[in-house]
Design a protein around this motif. Sequence first.
Motif, mmCIF file in Angstrom:
data_model
loop_
_atom_site.group_PDB
_atom_site.id
_atom_site.type_symbol
_atom_site.label_atom_id
_atom_site.label_comp_id
_atom_site.label_asym_id
_atom_site.label_seq_id
_atom_site.Cartn_x
_atom_site.Cartn_y
_atom_site.Cartn_z
ATOM 1 N N VAL A 113 36.264 46.553 28.438
ATOM 2 C CA VAL A 113 36.942 46.145 29.669
ATOM 3 C C VAL A 113 36.104 45.812 30.907
ATOM 4 N N GLN A 114 35.194 47.033 31.153
ATOM 5 C CA GLN A 114 34.526 47.051 32.258
ATOM 6 C C GLN A 114 33.288 46.158 32.098
ATOM 7 N N TYR A 115 32.689 45.761 30.878
ATOM 8 C CA TYR A 115 31.794 44.905 30.895
ATOM 9 C C TYR A 115 32.646 43.655 31.328
ATOM 10 N N ASP A 116 33.501 43.538 30.815
ATOM 11 C CA ASP A 116 34.304 41.979 31.178
ATOM 12 C C ASP A 116 34.557 41.910 32.347
ATOM 13 N N ILE A 117 34.981 42.914 33.210
ATOM 14 C CA ILE A 117 34.931 42.806 34.768
ATOM 15 C C ILE A 117 33.742 42.494 35.190
ATOM 16 N N LEU A 118 32.773 43.233 34.788
ATOM 17 C CA LEU A 118 31.454 42.853 35.728
ATOM 18 C C LEU A 118 30.896 41.530 35.332
ATOM 19 N N HIS A 119 31.229 41.301 33.961
ATOM 20 C CA HIS A 119 30.799 39.778 33.569
ATOM 21 C C HIS A 119 31.566 38.773 34.376
ATOM 22 N N ARG A 120 32.721 38.912 34.595
ATOM 23 C CA ARG A 120 33.679 37.976 35.478
ATOM 24 C C ARG A 120 32.906 37.865 36.748
ATOM 25 N N LEU A 121 32.811 39.043 37.352
ATOM 26 C CA LEU A 121 32.367 39.106 38.843
ATOM 27 C C LEU A 121 30.926 38.453 38.822
ATOM 28 N N ASN A 122 30.142 38.593 38.049
ATOM 29 C CA ASN A 122 28.797 38.114 38.033
ATOM 30 C C ASN A 122 28.779 36.531 37.837
ATOM 31 N N GLU A 123 29.609 36.186 37.112
ATOM 32 C CA GLU A 123 29.581 34.756 36.867
ATOM 33 C C GLU A 123 30.471 34.055 38.051
ATOM 34 N N SER A 124 31.226 34.521 38.839
ATOM 35 C CA SER A 124 31.650 33.754 39.954
ATOM 36 C C SER A 124 30.656 33.669 41.057
ATOM 37 N N PRO A 125 31.023 32.676 41.640
ATOM 38 C CA PRO A 125 29.806 31.879 42.668
ATOM 39 C C PRO A 125 29.616 32.822 43.847
ATOM 40 N N GLU A 126 30.621 33.613 44.226
ATOM 41 C CA GLU A 126 30.151 34.548 45.352
ATOM 42 C C GLU A 126 29.998 35.989 45.050
ATOM 43 N N LYS A 127 29.907 36.252 43.438
ATOM 44 C CA LYS A 127 29.838 37.574 43.029
ATOM 45 C C LYS A 127 30.686 38.516 43.448
ATOM 46 N N ARG A 128 31.934 37.853 43.627
ATOM 47 C CA ARG A 128 33.111 38.803 43.967
ATOM 48 C C ARG A 128 34.193 38.175 43.710
ATOM 49 N N LEU A 129 35.421 38.853 43.449
ATOM 50 C CA LEU A 129 36.993 38.338 43.135
ATOM 51 C C LEU A 129 37.965 39.273 43.683
ATOM 52 N N CYS A 130 38.826 38.769 43.951
ATOM 53 C CA CYS A 130 39.989 39.828 44.498
ATOM 54 C C CYS A 130 40.770 40.136 43.141
ATOM 55 N N MET A 131 41.519 41.374 43.313
ATOM 56 C CA MET A 131 42.123 41.940 42.147
ATOM 57 C C MET A 131 42.917 40.930 41.261
ATOM 58 N N THR A 132 43.638 40.413 41.811
ATOM 59 C CA THR A 132 44.781 39.506 41.319
ATOM 60 C C THR A 132 44.056 38.327 40.417
ATOM 61 N N ASP A 133 43.076 37.787 40.915
ATOM 62 C CA ASP A 133 42.057 36.934 40.134
ATOM 63 C C ASP A 133 41.525 37.618 38.970
ATOM 64 N N LEU A 134 41.185 38.662 39.145
ATOM 65 C CA LEU A 134 40.462 39.234 37.943
ATOM 66 C C LEU A 134 41.552 39.887 36.835
ATOM 67 N N ALA A 135 42.552 40.205 37.438
ATOM 68 C CA ALA A 135 43.653 40.210 36.454
ATOM 69 C C ALA A 135 44.173 39.201 35.546
ATOM 70 N N GLU A 136 44.286 37.768 36.407
ATOM 71 C CA GLU A 136 44.320 36.893 35.547
ATOM 72 C C GLU A 136 43.489 36.370 34.514
ATOM 73 N N ARG A 137 42.152 36.622 35.058
ATOM 74 C CA ARG A 137 40.934 36.056 34.051
ATOM 75 C C ARG A 137 41.102 37.096 32.937
ATOM 76 N N LEU A 138 41.093 38.349 33.041
ATOM 77 C CA LEU A 138 41.122 39.358 32.081
ATOM 78 C C LEU A 138 42.471 39.189 31.499
ATOM 79 N N VAL A 139 43.270 39.970 30.724
ATOM 80 C CA VAL A 139 44.390 39.969 30.284
ATOM 81 C C VAL A 139 45.443 41.059 30.788
#
Lengths: 164, 164
Positions: B42-68
């Motif tokens: 789960v943590q790897y997944d979070i880091l991966h999503r953050l890193n691939e996002s253009p701004e290198k950051r995401l808000c909590m809800t967006d993160l929750a939506e991308r992960l399950v």
Amino acid sequence: MSEPRWLNETELRAWTGFLETSDLLHRMVEQQLREVGGVTTVQYDILHRLNESPEKRLCMTDLAERLVSSRSGITYQVAQLEKAGLLRREDAPDDERRVLAAITEKGRRVLETTAPGHVEAVRAGLLDSLTPDQVAQLAAIMDATRARLRDTVQLHPPRKARSR
Amino acid sequence: MSEPRWLNETELRAWTGFLETSDLLHRMVEQQLREVGGVTTVQYDILHRLNESPEKRLCMTDLAERLVSSRSGITYQVAQLEKAGLLRREDAPDDERRVLAAITEKGRRVLETTAPGHVEAVRAGLLDSLTPDQVAQLAAIMDATRARLRDTVQLHPPRKARSR
DNA sequence: GCGGTTTGCTTCGAATTCGAAGCACTGATG
DNA sequence: CATCAGTGCTTCGAATTCGAAGCAAACCGC
């Protein structure tokens, strides 16, 4: 250390698709079992194993081995199922240490009423999305993968560790 | 209520194979990430999503939506990752309610050191067991299933429940 | 602007899972 | 038998997950 072989587009689709699909499928099945039978996937699985065993009962360790979970996890879930009256715990006649979990009539009824909807959920979530060819392909793919993984993945650390 | 269409032998292999394989694969990957990077899937997944996002950051809800996972689950894991220094929490400039999770240099390093082994684990556990044809078949199968499941499975109950 | 609703996040308690440690019984060895 | 390692299960504490409830900021209609 050489450059890692990154996944190509197809491999990536196969992998991420597999991850997301297995998660979604699991949720879908969980939902259905909960609504219709009032049991979780793990509990359904336990009842199912008990019911398909010739004696209609299994000892805790055998259960834990068939499912994937740890022994302590089985202890917990069997306690839940006993509280719900879906199985009975018995002492093994030949070995005082063992505890047998035996499915009850009520447990069998839960299986009977839940199974048809369960199968339907599996069809709706997985099989109906595929052509018959694809179902066969999937079966073959899973056979190949499963065989390899069983040898590779170490499920529980050995008790008195003495590797090799 | 008609007799349920039970699974034939191939369908059963596909289904149980899928269940067991996804479980084993998950364990295998978890093990590898833990050993090499000291993070969970789960943590790897979070880091991966953050890193691939253009701004290198995401808000909590967006993160929750991308992960399950649920929003509260994200809150928990982001707190863990922040403690470990792998990401930083920031207030969103334009919306006081939002919290952004931004990957740190240390977090990026964890990804970099972990990713190659992660890919290797995926190959060893899944792709290497299959022929190139089978990989393509698996990708197609997962695409079909995933598409259908996304529409079917209700992930989180609506906030102000108002069914129909 | 003002009140009511919606949205974003966190906190809380319950449920579940795990591994380590502990207890009780078995079986092998002498 | 007496000992002692091994086996089967449970108990314990830690970690993780979830949904419900709560809080604060933002939005909408007037």
